[in-house]
Design an enzyme around this catalytic site. Structure first.
Site, PDB file in Angstrom:
ATOM      1  N   ASP A 102      -8.672  -5.128   0.532  1.00  0.00           N
ATOM      2  CA  ASP A 102      -7.830  -6.291   0.213  1.00  0.00           C
ATOM      3  C   ASP A 102      -6.973  -6.751   1.387  1.00  0.00           C
ATOM      4  O   ASP A 102      -6.943  -7.933   1.725  1.00  0.00           O
ATOM      5  CB  ASP A 102      -6.894  -5.967  -0.972  1.00  0.00           C
ATOM      6  CG  ASP A 102      -7.659  -5.534  -2.211  1.00  0.00           C
ATOM      7  OD1 ASP A 102      -8.810  -5.966  -2.365  1.00  0.00           O
ATOM      8  OD2 ASP A 102      -7.098  -4.753  -2.997  1.00  0.00           O
ATOM      9  N   SER A 114      -8.533  11.350  10.258  1.00  0.00           N
ATOM     10  CA  SER A 114      -8.015  10.221   9.470  1.00  0.00           C
ATOM     11  C   SER A 114      -6.661  10.554   8.863  1.00  0.00           C
ATOM     12  O   SER A 114      -5.751   9.719   8.874  1.00  0.00           O
ATOM     13  CB  SER A 114      -9.008   9.786   8.399  1.00  0.00           C
ATOM     14  OG  SER A 114      -9.448  10.887   7.655  1.00  0.00           O
ATOM     15  N   ARG A 168     -22.724  13.945  11.166  1.00  0.00           N
ATOM     16  CA  ARG A 168     -22.975  13.165   9.948  1.00  0.00           C
ATOM     17  C   ARG A 168     -23.925  11.991  10.160  1.00  0.00           C
ATOM     18  O   ARG A 168     -24.833  11.772   9.354  1.00  0.00           O
ATOM     19  CB  ARG A 168     -21.647  12.585   9.425  1.00  0.00           C
ATOM     20  CG  ARG A 168     -20.843  13.574   8.651  1.00  0.00           C
ATOM     21  CD  ARG A 168     -19.534  12.961   8.184  1.00  0.00           C
ATOM     22  NE  ARG A 168     -18.657  14.024   7.694  1.00  0.00           N
ATOM     23  CZ  ARG A 168     -17.382  13.862   7.365  1.00  0.00           C
ATOM     24  NH1 ARG A 168     -16.818  12.682   7.458  1.00  0.00           N
ATOM     25  NH2 ARG A 168     -16.665  14.872   6.926  1.00  0.00           N
ATOM     26  N   GLY A 186      -1.140   7.464   1.968  1.00  0.00           N
ATOM     27  CA  GLY A 186      -0.529   8.269   3.016  1.00  0.00           C
ATOM     28  C   GLY A 186       0.110   7.431   4.112  1.00  0.00           C
ATOM     29  O   GLY A 186       1.226   7.719   4.567  1.00  0.00           O
ATOM     30  N   GLY A 219       0.844  -1.191   0.000  1.00  0.00           N
ATOM     31  CA  GLY A 219       0.000   0.000   0.000  1.00  0.00           C
ATOM     32  C   GLY A 219       0.877   1.237   0.000  1.00  0.00           C
ATOM     33  O   GLY A 219       1.809   1.349   0.794  1.00  0.00           O
ATOM     34  N   ALA A 220       0.589   2.169  -0.910  1.00  0.00           N
ATOM     35  CA  ALA A 220       1.431   3.357  -1.041  1.00  0.00           C
ATOM     36  C   ALA A 220       0.595   4.626  -0.954  1.00  0.00           C
ATOM     37  O   ALA A 220       0.839   5.604  -1.645  1.00  0.00           O
ATOM     38  CB  ALA A 220       2.208   3.314  -2.354  1.00  0.00           C
ATOM     39  N   ARG A 226     -15.663   8.254  13.462  1.00  0.00           N
ATOM     40  CA  ARG A 226     -14.458   9.059  13.283  1.00  0.00           C
ATOM     41  C   ARG A 226     -14.798  10.544  13.232  1.00  0.00           C
ATOM     42  O   ARG A 226     -15.778  10.950  12.623  1.00  0.00           O
ATOM     43  CB  ARG A 226     -13.772   8.666  11.980  1.00  0.00           C
ATOM     44  CG  ARG A 226     -12.567   9.501  11.626  1.00  0.00           C
ATOM     45  CD  ARG A 226     -12.034   9.100  10.274  1.00  0.00           C
ATOM     46  NE  ARG A 226     -12.964   9.386   9.200  1.00  0.00           N
ATOM     47  CZ  ARG A 226     -12.954  10.514   8.479  1.00  0.00           C
ATOM     48  NH1 ARG A 226     -12.069  11.450   8.726  1.00  0.00           N
ATOM     49  NH2 ARG A 226     -13.827  10.691   7.511  1.00  0.00           N
ATOM     50  N   HIS A 269     -18.531   6.172   3.443  1.00  0.00           N
ATOM     51  CA  HIS A 269     -17.478   7.166   3.271  1.00  0.00           C
ATOM     52  C   HIS A 269     -16.162   6.773   3.948  1.00  0.00           C
ATOM     53  O   HIS A 269     -15.085   7.050   3.447  1.00  0.00           O
ATOM     54  CB  HIS A 269     -17.973   8.493   3.842  1.00  0.00           C
ATOM     55  CG  HIS A 269     -17.039   9.643   3.651  1.00  0.00           C
ATOM     56  ND1 HIS A 269     -16.584  10.009   2.404  1.00  0.00           N
ATOM     57  CD2 HIS A 269     -16.487  10.504   4.526  1.00  0.00           C
ATOM     58  CE1 HIS A 269     -15.773  11.065   2.546  1.00  0.00           C
ATOM     59  NE2 HIS A 269     -15.687  11.370   3.810  1.00  0.00           N
TER      60      HIS A 269
END
Lengths: 238, 502
Positions: free
Chosen positions: B210, B368, B268, B12, B9-10, B363, B328
């Site tokens: 994944d 995040s 939200r 952040g 995973g690339a 959250r 989201h």
């Protein structure tokens, strides 16, 4: 609606019953309903990930922000190796960022960024690396070693940033296959989905290079060339 | 291929981990199924929280309390404290590597207030905070000469006979060949699973969970998978996000009769539930920003106007914008300890695929991006330290290679994928009932059994996206199964998980 897509050997025509949709929505439809072997790249659907750059009627667009029109011809980006259908390899194009050293090398912790400073490289830092500019660039087309539009824009982003303390290294790095190789044709500006003008950034890098004692290597050749920064009457052309 | 720290995973989190590991002087290899700047991180708009107090008075303690409140008792106070305390230094680090943050008039990093925050705490870069952070991390990774390999799909983790994770089995999308990577430590930074809801999600099409599915198959524990944050204002047809600022600036939410039915400025989850209830009554829902005026919309919400025109064929200056709540952000993930280590020795996780217990049941906006930077660094550092204590690599072969089996292609998985997305949205969405969860559970179970009847119709080795999407579908089924089971086992309503009596 009929569109044709460049596949392995030739354009294949697809007749799809969809109106008023983005090209990406149509590609998704073709893949899931008509031919699952169609290869293309996509991600965010909202023009920030830079995955879905393709050419429509020979012009670079993001598939997610382009509304398909009757008879459109869809092709992969130019000047980069095609892997399959609309998918290209951007490995080489991305490597230009490393070769151009498009990063802050030495952080000037004393620099105070103001609201005005923020505006200096705000647009340049909007780059999404979609490579539309490499596809449109006639210099990159003939010289793979050319650092190219997005890498040079990213160098200007750093050079114009007060936080970079080591400007000379940045300027030294972009002299060969860099700022002077650009023909200032402006094709990169025309196709950029983020409104960035790499051509203008390259001109600013040229001016900065002059401050560091570099000269246009083409200057002094016959007629000065169109890219010498000066018009035929000797006045600056930008 | 062998390396000290292997990062999958690339985005952040993955890039931050790679930078931190590399700075510990170990060999690092990063693998991504896309390119490093295409991850979900680029879509984050709002900002990154840090109690800098640049705009108004703020404190780390207030940041901690706001985060804990939003988490509804399901966060770990110790990790929340750590994250919020590290936030100012983290933002300073991002500034030092060149993130083009917006600045205030007095030359400080600009901050704005997001929902649930007691002060203007979110540092931003116009509406491109995630994009600019991600690209700057990429620049930094390049400056450290970190090896990043593009378009490699994670198939399974490799484990030795002692159950220690020692690498990963990957599929090279371009050649169609399987590759084995051996490492002393492995970090998963593969993102969240909002795409199990199919087209009913704001996320990139690649947010298919994944790493979570692969980790689970390898025996990793998952935590709080039932918690999924639904954003109230996704465009109705495309689920493209219309940012919270549209409501914050004074937009109304209306039903088909043109009536307002909820407090637009509520959190939200509350607004999403109110909209969901109206939709279930047969109402269509609209966002109305017409009264804000063209000039205001063009200056304050230009992206929103463009996207509404493009995807819904409406112009927000003159028309109502059709909306619905959509998946989201996924709070659940691979359970990790304070060192970002999973229950499997040798395996670390960070970013949305992990659960560091900082978001709990819901959250807080702006947390995040903070999480990926703070715990990405921790994961990278700790994985590197572990790698240094290991003398040699261990080699192992995959135990269960899914792709080795026969696929008969009788069933079109694209049809089932769409069914799954809509079913989960309707039955495992904003408001849940036990009977409906059971229904969804049965569907997933059935569909999993049918996988050998599906498979990719395209036989090509070269860049087979048909196969790639089939593998993602399999992962989403595994993740969805856990989401439903976790939802069933939590009988009470809390945070983003709402249970309704039958």
């Amino acid at each position: 609606m009929k569109i044709s897509i460049k596949r392995e050997f030739d354009f294949i025509e697809y007749d799809v019953d969809m109106q008023d949709v983005t090209l990406l929505e149509m590609l998704n439809h073709i893949k899931s309903e008509v031919d699952s072997s169609l290869a293309y790249s996509s991600g965010c659907r909202s023009s920030v990930c830079g995955s879905c750059g393709v050419r429509v009627n020979e012009k670079e667009v993001l598939a997610c922000s382009y509304k398909v029109q009757e008879g459109d011809k869809i092709e992969p980006l130019k000047n980069v190796p095609v892997i399959r259908d609309l998918v290209v390899s951007l490995d080489k194009a991305y490597e230009t960022n490393a070769r151009a050293k498009a990063w802050i090398s030495e952080y000037n912790s004393q620099a105070k960024q103001t609201h005005e400073d923020e505006k200096i490289n705000e647009t340049q830092s909007d780059c999404i690396l979609c490579a539309s500019c490499y596809s449109a660039c006639p210099v990159y087309a003939v010289n793979e070693e050319f650092l190219g539009p997005f890498a040079l824009t990213r160098v200007w982003k750093v050079v114009s940033d007060k936080r970079e303390a080591e400007l000379k290294e940045k300027i030294d790095t972009i002299q060969t296959n860099g700022v002077w190789d650009c023909t200032l044709c402006n094709e990169c500006t025309v196709v950029c989905p983020q409104g960035i003008s790499s051509k203008a950034d390259i001109e600013k890098l040229r001016a900065k290079s002059s401050q560091y004692g570099y000269m246009d290597p083409n200057f002094g050749s016959f007629g000065g060339g169109f890219d010498s920064g000066f018009g035929f009457d000797g006045t600056p052309s930008f | 291929m062998k390396t000290d720290v292997l990062i999958i995973g690339a985005g952040g989190a993955g890039l931050t981990a790679a930078i931190a590991a590399k700075e510990e002087d170990v060999d690092v290899v990063v693998l991504t199924k896309e390119y490093p700047t295409r991850s979900q991180t680029c879509m984050a708009q709002g900002g990154i929280n840090a109690a800098l107090g640049n705009v108004e008075e703020d404190s780390i303690e207030a940041h901690i309390q706001n985060t804990l409140k939003s988490a509804h008792g399901l966060a770990n106070e110790e990790t929340v404290r750590y994250m919020c305390s590290e936030a100012p230094a983290t933002v300073a680090w991002l500034d030092s590597i060149g993130v083009c943050f917006s600045r205030s008039e007095d030359a400080k990093i600009a901050q704005r207030r997001l929902g649930g925050a007691s002060a203007a705490r979110s540092c931003y870069a116009q509406d491109y905070t995630g994009l600019k952070i991600l690209h700057t991390l990429y620049d930094k990774a390049l400056s450290l000469d970190i090896e990043i390999k593009n378009e490699k799909i994670l198939l399974e983790l490799l484990k030795d006979e002692n159950d220690m994770v020692c690498g990963a089995l990957m599929l090279d999308l371009r050649s169609g060949q399987k590759e084995r990577y051996f490492a002393k430590s492995v970090i998963l930074a593969t993102g969240g699973y909002s795409r199990i809801y199919g087209k009913n999600s704001t996320n990139s099409t690649k947010a298919t969970g994944d790493g979570i599915a692969v980790a689970k198959r390898a025996g990793a524990k998952l935590l709080h998978m039932e918690f999924v944050q639904f954003h109230p204002t996704g465009l109705k047809n495309s689920s493209i996000l219309i940012s919270e600022s549209a409501r914050g600036e004074g937009g109304y939410i209306l039903n088909s009769k043109g009536e307002r039915f909820t407090n637009e400025l509520a959190p939200r989850d509350e607004v999403s539930r109110a909209i969901d209830a109206e939709i279930k009554k047969g109402e269509e829902i609209f966002l109305d920003i017409r009264h804000l005026g063209e000039q205001f919309i063009d200056e304050g919400l230009p992206q929103e106007r463009k996207l509404a025109k493009l995807y819904e064929n409406v112009d927000p200056v003159y028309d109502l914008i059709p909306i619905k709540p959509v998946a989201h952000y996924t709070m659940g993930g691979i359970e990790v300890d304070n060192n970002s280590q999973t229950n499997l020795e040798g395996l670390f996780a960070c970013g949305e695929c992990s659960n560091h217990r900082v978001h709990g049941a819901n959250r807080l906006g702006g947390n995040s991006l903070l999480e990926i930077a703070v715990f990405g660094k921790e994961a990278g550092k700790n994985a590197a330290k572990r790698a240094k204590t290991m003398e040699s690599h261990v080699a192992a072969s995959p135990k269960d290679d899914f792709l080795e089996q026969e696929f008969t292609k009788e069933i079109d998985f694209y049809v089932l994928r769409q069914m799954m997305g809509d079913l989960l949205y309707n039955k495992v969405g904003i408001v849940r009932r036990e009977s409906e969860l059971r229904e969804a559970e049965a569907f997933i179970e059935e569909t999993k059994k049918k996988l050998p009847l599906m498979g990719a119709k395209d036989n090509s080795l070269r860049y087979n996206t048909d196969l790639a999407e089939f593998l993602e579908f399999r992962n989403m089924l595994d993740v969805a199964e856990v989401v439903i089971k976790s939802a069933l086992s939590r009988k009470e309503s809390v945070g983003a998980h709402t249970m309704e009596q039958e």
